[in-house]
Every structure is written in structure tokens, then in C-alpha cells.
Design a protein around this motif. Structure first.
Motif, mmCIF file in Angstrom:
data_model
loop_
_atom_site.group_PDB
_atom_site.id
_atom_site.type_symbol
_atom_site.label_atom_id
_atom_site.label_comp_id
_atom_site.label_asym_id
_atom_site.label_seq_id
_atom_site.Cartn_x
_atom_site.Cartn_y
_atom_site.Cartn_z
ATOM 1 N N ASP A 1 10.781 -13.026 6.020
ATOM 2 C CA ASP A 1 11.587 -12.068 6.767
ATOM 3 C C ASP A 1 10.815 -10.747 6.804
ATOM 4 N N PRO A 2 11.315 -9.724 7.478
ATOM 5 C CA PRO A 2 10.545 -8.474 7.546
ATOM 6 C C PRO A 2 10.209 -7.887 6.177
ATOM 7 N N GLU A 3 11.144 -7.968 5.227
ATOM 8 C CA GLU A 3 10.877 -7.436 3.888
ATOM 9 C C GLU A 3 9.700 -8.137 3.238
ATOM 10 N N THR A 4 9.712 -9.462 3.238
ATOM 11 C CA THR A 4 8.657 -10.187 2.538
ATOM 12 C C THR A 4 7.323 -10.067 3.261
ATOM 13 N N ARG A 5 7.358 -9.975 4.587
ATOM 14 C CA ARG A 5 6.101 -9.770 5.322
ATOM 15 C C ARG A 5 5.485 -8.421 4.978
ATOM 16 N N ARG A 6 6.320 -7.371 4.940
ATOM 17 C CA ARG A 6 5.736 -6.056 4.675
ATOM 18 C C ARG A 6 5.219 -5.960 3.244
ATOM 19 N N LEU A 7 5.811 -6.704 2.308
ATOM 20 C CA LEU A 7 5.309 -6.680 0.940
ATOM 21 C C LEU A 7 4.002 -7.457 0.804
ATOM 22 N N VAL A 8 3.883 -8.578 1.509
ATOM 23 C CA VAL A 8 2.601 -9.287 1.532
ATOM 24 C C VAL A 8 1.530 -8.395 2.160
ATOM 25 N N ASN A 9 1.859 -7.771 3.277
ATOM 26 C CA ASN A 9 0.896 -6.889 3.943
ATOM 27 C C ASN A 9 0.466 -5.738 3.038
ATOM 28 N N SER A 10 1.418 -5.176 2.305
ATOM 29 C CA SER A 10 1.091 -4.075 1.395
ATOM 30 C C SER A 10 0.142 -4.536 0.297
ATOM 31 N N SER A 11 0.388 -5.732 -0.226
ATOM 32 C CA SER A 11 -0.492 -6.280 -1.259
ATOM 33 C C SER A 11 -1.899 -6.459 -0.713
ATOM 34 N N TYR A 12 -1.975 -6.973 0.491
ATOM 35 C CA TYR A 12 -3.285 -7.196 1.106
ATOM 36 C C TYR A 12 -4.001 -5.873 1.363
ATOM 37 N N LEU A 13 -3.289 -4.877 1.869
ATOM 38 C CA LEU A 13 -3.918 -3.583 2.146
ATOM 39 C C LEU A 13 -4.457 -2.945 0.864
ATOM 40 N N GLY A 14 -3.680 -3.041 -0.222
ATOM 41 C CA GLY A 14 -4.168 -2.521 -1.493
ATOM 42 C C GLY A 14 -5.389 -3.267 -1.983
ATOM 43 N N ALA A 15 -5.351 -4.600 -1.838
ATOM 44 C CA ALA A 15 -6.490 -5.419 -2.261
ATOM 45 C C ALA A 15 -7.720 -5.113 -1.419
ATOM 46 N N ARG A 16 -7.554 -5.021 -0.118
ATOM 47 C CA ARG A 16 -8.681 -4.780 0.773
ATOM 48 C C ARG A 16 -9.341 -3.436 0.480
ATOM 49 N N TYR A 17 -8.514 -2.405 0.293
ATOM 50 C CA TYR A 17 -9.061 -1.073 0.034
ATOM 51 C C TYR A 17 -9.880 -1.069 -1.259
ATOM 52 N N CYS A 18 -9.318 -1.637 -2.322
ATOM 53 C CA CYS A 18 -10.006 -1.586 -3.613
ATOM 54 C C CYS A 18 -11.196 -2.537 -3.663
ATOM 55 N N TRP A 19 -11.146 -3.618 -2.935
ATOM 56 C CA TRP A 19 -12.276 -4.537 -2.812
ATOM 57 C C TRP A 19 -13.465 -3.834 -2.158
#
Length: 410
Positions: free
Chosen positions: A188-206
Motif C-alpha cells: 500500500d502507499p505506506e509500505t511503498r514509501r517505507l521501502v523507498n525510504s530504506s532504499y534511498l538511505g542505502a543508496r546515499y550511504c553506499w
């Protein structure tokens, strides 16, 4: 309503009360609705608030966080009493609707009701319309924002997007092979935005701290179909976690209410594999696998529930949609911060220092990961170049971001 249907409805309600009584609930007494807004108790009168939880109060995740928040309220606010019904879901109570659970709590004298699942939105509104003298909090919803909720309902949610960004960063700092997995609930929108947030944090720090190309980062999500395991209905999160491990993912981030990702990662580590996990929701979740726990992003509902219980008791209730963020000056302050992150024992000191630097950038606003250009999986634009996503854009996230492997829709 015909006589037969009326008798049948009364029988169902009677049976439901007996079931709950057998589980430790008190007998139902019929409340009387006499006003169009929440009532104020007399001086010295006990104020009762109730909670309907989708899962068990000891799940080590979402539901335990809500339950412990209620205990915080009882500790901090004199003259209040807390009652609850947990495990209101198709597996544990297949014939019980949230409206019925709410009726039981109101029958026990509750003047404020908290419901804690997105799936409870419609039932909460039905009950609120039937009881305009009772205050309601629907945690995680947005029916007030959309204008669909009765005037005695408030929506409350925490900005867990920040917690998930921090979790993603911790995962990217720790992985050896750049393979991160996300154990997702339903879509749902909540779970999608949380997955996206996790990915954005991972991508930035990677890219920033590891100096690696985003093309070298794999980020996969598998959805089980609900917030926790329902045998025969959802995918088994234990199996999904082990599939991740067997496929070579060395950090598993959890988005479900329970701790299977951490438990299975811990078992794999004991068998000699290098694998880590990041649980979700509950501050104490790392306890179930400290040796592999990199940290946990968690909700701290207590301060907001305390504030809202006091509003309801004072008769100052108004409809509102609230999306509460962390207290950046003290992320883990139990009295002020809705969103926290506890570093886990498995996070190295070097990576903990880098994570602190990342958190400081989020805190002072020098880093906003929802800055464009950001693209969805299908190539369409989520956030245009040079722009920053506003709250509604983030809230109603319609797809996973490009770079994430997994379904964007059920």
C-alpha cells in the motif's frame, strides 16, 4: 430490520461478549450516546481509554510498541485506566470485526478508542459515527485528511521514513556484497514509501561512505501479504527470510510486525554465515538476535498518546491528521521523539560514527533524500529534478523507485 435478523444480531453480539469475557475482558455495559462531541468526565472520575490491536501485545514489533505506549500514558497521567483487545485479525479472530471490538471497549466505559491498523480505517469510522460522544484515534490512516472521517476521529502516524532511511544507511555501511533484502508486509502507499525510504538511505550511504556505484547495489523486496504470518494466507516470513539468506543477501531489513528476519539471520550466523538484520517498530526488538542486529527504527507512540488522552479528557477534541516526526535534538528521548533509532550491537564502531554523520545531515536539513530527480520503476517521474517532494506526494507514493527489485502493486 426484520425480527429474525434483529434476534440474530443480538445473538452474535452476545456470543462475542462471552468470547471476550473468556479471554479476560469484563462484561459489556451499554453506553448511552447523549452528545455530539466527546464528553468530559467529572472531577475525580476515572478516564478510560481503549485500544484495538491487529496483533498480539508481545509481538516484539508494531503492536507491542502501541501497547507499551499505553502503559506510558497510564504511568504519566493520573486517573486513567487502559483496556484493550488484541489479535483482531482474520487468523486469530476470523469472525470479529473491528467495530465489534470497539463496541466491547465502549461497553466497558472507554471514552477514547485507539485502533492501530490501516485495515481498521472503515470500521473505526463506522463506530465513530455511531458514538459521537467517544473520541477516536486511527493510527496510520488518512481519512481525516481526505474528509471521509467523522468529526470525532483523529489520524496519527509517525514519520518512519526517517527511521527507514537510517536503517537503509546502516545496511549499506555493513553489507560486504551490496545485496540488501527487504521483508515486506502487504503493498500500500505506506509500505511503498517505507521501502523507498530504506532504499534511498542505502543508496546515499553506499555511494557517499562506501564510494561504490549504485549499479553495484542490489535491493530486493518480497511481500508476504499481511503485517505478519497467517498460515495458508500469507507467504511464510521464516521461509522468505531464509530464501534471502540462501540467495546471498547479507542484510535483511524487516517491514513486518514480527521478528522472523532477525531470528533467521541469527540462526544463519550461528551456522557460520555472515548475515545481519534490522528489525522494525519496537525499541527492544534487537533482543531476539543481538549478535546480528544492526539497529532498529522504532515508533514511540507514548508522548502523542499522552497528549491526546489529556485532550480528550479535557473535552478539547478536534479532528486532525498528524504525521509526527522525530525530535532531532534527541532522537531517542522517550518523552518527546515519536521516531527513534537504536544502534544494534552488531553495528561496528566505525559504521556507527558514519551513521551518526548521516543522521546529523537529516537533522539539520542539509540532506533531503526526497529531492529529485527520482523515478518510479516504470520510468515515470516521482519527483522532478530540482524539486523536493511535499508531504502528500510522499504519503501517496504509488510505486517503488527505480533500482528496487520487487512488486509495486498487489
Amino acid at each position: 430490520m426484520n425480527v429474525r435478523l434483529a434476534r440474530w444480531s443480538l445473538l452474535v453480539l452476545a456470543l462475542f461478549s462471552l468470547v471476550l469475557a473468556a479471554c479476560g475482558s469484563q462484561p459489556t455495559t451499554s453506553p448511552t450516546a447523549v452528545s455530539t462531541e466527546p464528553t468530559t468526565p467529572s472531577a475525580g472520575e476515572e478516564f478510560i481509554f481503549g485500544m484495538v490491536l491487529v496483533g498480539p501485545i508481545n509481538d516484539g514489533g508494531w503492536n507491542q510498541a502501541h501497547y507499551e505506549a499505553a502503559q506510558y500514558v497510564v504511568e504519566k497521567v493520573p486517573g486513567v485506566k487502559f483496556i484493550y483487545i488484541d489479535k483482531v485479525n482474520p487468523a486469530d479472530r476470523p469472525n470479529v470485526k473491528v467495530e465489534q471490538a470497539i463496541e466491547e471497549l465502549i461497553g466497558q466505559g472507554a471514552r477514547l478508542i485507539i485502533t492501530n491498523s490501516a485495515e481498521f480505517a472503515d470500521g473505526t469510522n463506522v463506530a465513530a459515527a455511531a458514538h459521537p460522544d467517544v473520541a477516536f484515534i486511527h493510527a496510520s490512516g488518512d481519512k481525516v485528511l481526505t474528509g471521509e472521517a467523522p468529526p470525532n476521529v483523529r489520524n496519527l502516524m509517525g514519520r518512519m521514513e526517517y527511521g527507514k532511511m537510517i536503517a537503509g544507511c546502516a545496511a549499506a555501511l555493513t553489507t560486504e556484497n551490496g545485496r540488501l533484502a527487504y521483508l515486506g508486509p502487504l503493498i500500500d502507499p505506506e509500505t511503498r514509501r517505507l521501502v523507498n525510504s530504506s532504499y534511498l538511505g542505502a543508496r546515499y550511504c553506499w555511494e557517499t561512505y562506501r564510494g561504490r556505484s549504485v549499479e553495484e547495489l542490489a535491493f530486493k523486496v518480497t511481500w508476504i501479504g499481511f503485517w505478519f504470518n497467517i498460515p495458508g494466507v500469507t507467504l511464510d516470513p521464516t521461509k522468505v527470510a531464509n530464501d534471502f539468506i540462501n540467495e546471498g543477501y547479507d542484510v535483511i531489513l524487516s517491514g513486518i510486525d514480527t521478528t522472523e528476519a532477525l531470528v533467521e539471520a541469527n540462526k544463519a550466523a550461528q551456522a557460520g554465515k555472515r548475515v545481519f538484520a534490522i528489525p522494525y517498530d519496537f525499541k527492544g526488538a534487537c533482543a531476539q538476535g543481538e549478535a546480528v542486529c544492526l539497529g532498529v527504527p522504532y515508533f514511540n507512540w507514548g508522548p502523542d498518546y499522552k497528549r491526546l488522552v489529556e485532550l480528550a479528557r479535557a473535552g478539547k477534541w478536534e479532528p486532525a491528521w498528524e504525521w509526527t516526526g522525530p525530535n532531532w535534538s534527541n532522537l531517542n528521548d522517550p518523552d518527546t521523539s515519536m521516531i527513534g533509532f537504536v544502534k544494534g550491537p552488531a553495528l561496528s564502531a566505525e559504521n556507527a560514527a558514519k551513521l551518526d554523520e548521516f543522521i546529523a545531515k537529516l537533522a539539520d536539513g542539509s540532506l533531503n533524500l526526497f529531492t529529485g530527480p527520482l523515478y518510479y520503476q516504470d520510468g515515470s517521474i516521482f519527483v522532478p529534478e530540482g524539486q523536493v517532494a511535499d508531504d502528500k506526494t510522499i504519503w501517496y507514493t504509488s510505486q517503488l523507485l527505480a533500482g528496487i527489485e520487487g512488486q509495486s502493486a498487489p
